[in-house]
Design an enzyme around this catalytic site. Structure first.
Site, PDB file in Angstrom:
ATOM      1  N   ARG A  66       0.818  -1.215   0.000  1.00  0.00           N
ATOM      2  CA  ARG A  66       0.000   0.000   0.000  1.00  0.00           C
ATOM      3  C   ARG A  66       0.848   1.259   0.000  1.00  0.00           C
ATOM      4  O   ARG A  66       0.408   2.317  -0.460  1.00  0.00           O
ATOM      5  CB  ARG A  66      -0.990  -0.028   1.172  1.00  0.00           C
ATOM      6  N   GLU A 103       2.974  -5.949  12.920  1.00  0.00           N
ATOM      7  CA  GLU A 103       1.933  -6.015  13.950  1.00  0.00           C
ATOM      8  C   GLU A 103       1.356  -7.425  13.950  1.00  0.00           C
ATOM      9  O   GLU A 103       1.008  -7.970  14.981  1.00  0.00           O
ATOM     10  CB  GLU A 103       0.842  -4.974  13.652  1.00  0.00           C
TER      11      GLU A 103
HETATM   12  P1  AMP Z   1       4.260  -1.974  11.276  1.00  0.00           P
HETATM   13  O1  AMP Z   1       5.504  -2.534  10.653  1.00  0.00           O
HETATM   14  O2  AMP Z   1       3.760  -2.775  12.428  1.00  0.00           O
HETATM   15  O3  AMP Z   1       4.403  -0.503  11.623  1.00  0.00           O
HETATM   16  O4  AMP Z   1       3.111  -2.124  10.211  1.00  0.00           O
HETATM   17  C1  AMP Z   1       3.036  -1.247   9.178  1.00  0.00           C
HETATM   18  C2  AMP Z   1       2.634  -1.959   7.902  1.00  0.00           C
HETATM   19  O5  AMP Z   1       1.598  -2.914   8.099  1.00  0.00           O
HETATM   20  C3  AMP Z   1       2.136  -0.944   6.947  1.00  0.00           C
HETATM   21  O6  AMP Z   1       2.736  -1.223   5.699  1.00  0.00           O
HETATM   22  C4  AMP Z   1       0.638  -1.126   6.925  1.00  0.00           C
HETATM   23  O7  AMP Z   1       0.201  -1.170   5.589  1.00  0.00           O
HETATM   24  C5  AMP Z   1       0.364  -2.450   7.604  1.00  0.00           C
HETATM   25  N1  AMP Z   1      -0.533  -2.348   8.772  1.00  0.00           N
HETATM   26  C6  AMP Z   1      -0.214  -2.613  10.058  1.00  0.00           C
HETATM   27  N2  AMP Z   1      -1.253  -2.476  10.855  1.00  0.00           N
HETATM   28  C7  AMP Z   1      -2.278  -2.106  10.078  1.00  0.00           C
HETATM   29  C8  AMP Z   1      -3.667  -1.803  10.332  1.00  0.00           C
HETATM   30  N3  AMP Z   1      -4.189  -1.846  11.576  1.00  0.00           N
HETATM   31  N4  AMP Z   1      -4.423  -1.441   9.277  1.00  0.00           N
HETATM   32  C9  AMP Z   1      -3.909  -1.388   8.037  1.00  0.00           C
HETATM   33  N5  AMP Z   1      -2.633  -1.673   7.745  1.00  0.00           N
HETATM   34  C10 AMP Z   1      -1.826  -2.024   8.742  1.00  0.00           C
END
Ligand code: AMP
Length: 178
Positions: A66, A103
Site C-alpha cells: 500500500r 503487527e
Molecule cells: P508496522 O511494521 O507494524 O508498523 O506495520 C506497518 C505496515 O503494516 C504498513 O505497511 C501497513 O500497511 C500495515 N498495517 C499494520 N497495521 C495495520 C492496520 N491496523 N491497518 C492497516 N494496515 C496495517
C-alpha cells in the site's frame, strides 16, 4: 477537501482483519475518491518540501504494497524518483535485505542495491505506522545503500502502538493519529 477530513471520512475500519484483534484501516474508499486521494498525496508530499516549498529530497521510497500507492504520486508531486521496497524474492537485480516484525507476523524486505545513490536524501512513505517494524527495516535498507532517510510520512499513526519510538530521531509526519 482537507487531508484530515478525507482520512476521517474515507478510511474504513474493518475489525478482526486479517486476524482477530486487528482493527484494519482500509484505504479503498479513499483511493476511489479523487479529491480525497489528491488531498492526502499533497499533504504527504509537503513532508518532502523545504520551508520555501521546494523539494528537499532526492528520492521517495514506498513500501510494498500500500505504500506504493501513495509514494509514487508523492514522488511525481515532488519531481523526484520513486524507489520500491519489496517483499522477499520480488526484485530481479542485486538487493540489500532486512528481516523485520509486523503487527501481525514477520517478513523480509529488500531494495535494489543501486536504487539509491550514496548521500541521497530520502522520504519514506507508507499508509499506516503500527509497530514501526516496517519503517525501521526501511530506514536500515536506505542506510545500507549509503543514503539517508530524512523523513517518514504516513496517512495514519496508530497511537496506541510504539511505532513512533522505533523511528528514533527521524521526523514523522502523520496526517492523522488514531
Ligand atoms: P508496522 O511494521 O507494524 O508498523 O506495520 C506497518 C505496515 O503494516 C504498513 O505497511 C501497513 O500497511 C500495515 N498495517 C499494520 N497495521 C495495520 C492496520 N491496523 N491497518 C492497516 N494496515 C496495517
Amino acid at each position: 477537501m482537507r487531508a484530515t477530513e478525507a482520512l476521517t471520512r474515507l478510511v474504513r475500519d474493518v475489525p478482526d482483519f486479517p486476524e482477530p484483534g486487528i482493527l484494519f484501516k482500509d484505504i479503498s474508499p479513499l483511493l476511489a475518491d479523487p479529491d480525497g486521494f489528491a488531498a492526502v498525496v499533497e499533504a504527504l508530499a509537503a513532508a518532502g518540501r523545504g520551508a520555501d516549498g521546494a523539494p528537499a529530497v532526492d528520492k521517495v521510497v514506498g513500501m510494498e504494497a500500500r505504500g506504493f500507492i501513495f509514494a509514487a504520486p508523492v514522488a511525481l508531486a515532488l519531481g523526484v524518483g520513486f524507489v520500491p521496497i519489496r517483499k522477499a524474492g520480488k526484485l530481479p537485480a542485486a538487493t540489500h535485505r532486512v528481516s523485520y516484525d509486523l503487527e501481525y507476523g514477520a517478513a523480509v524486505l529488500e531494495v535494489h542495491q543501486d536504487a539509491l545513490a550514496p548521500g541521497d536524501r530520502v522520504l519514506l512513505v507508507d499508509d499506516v505506522l503500527a509497530t514501526g517494524g516496517t519503517a525501521r527495516a526501511t530506514v536500515d535498507l536506505v542506510a545500507a545503500c549509503g543514503a539517508e532517510a530524512v523523513g517518514f510520512a504516513v496517512l495514519m499513526e496508530l497511537g496506541f502502538l510504539p511505532g513512533r519510538a522505533e523511528l528514533g530521531s527521524l521526523p514523522l509526519t502523520a496526517l492523522l493519529t488514531v
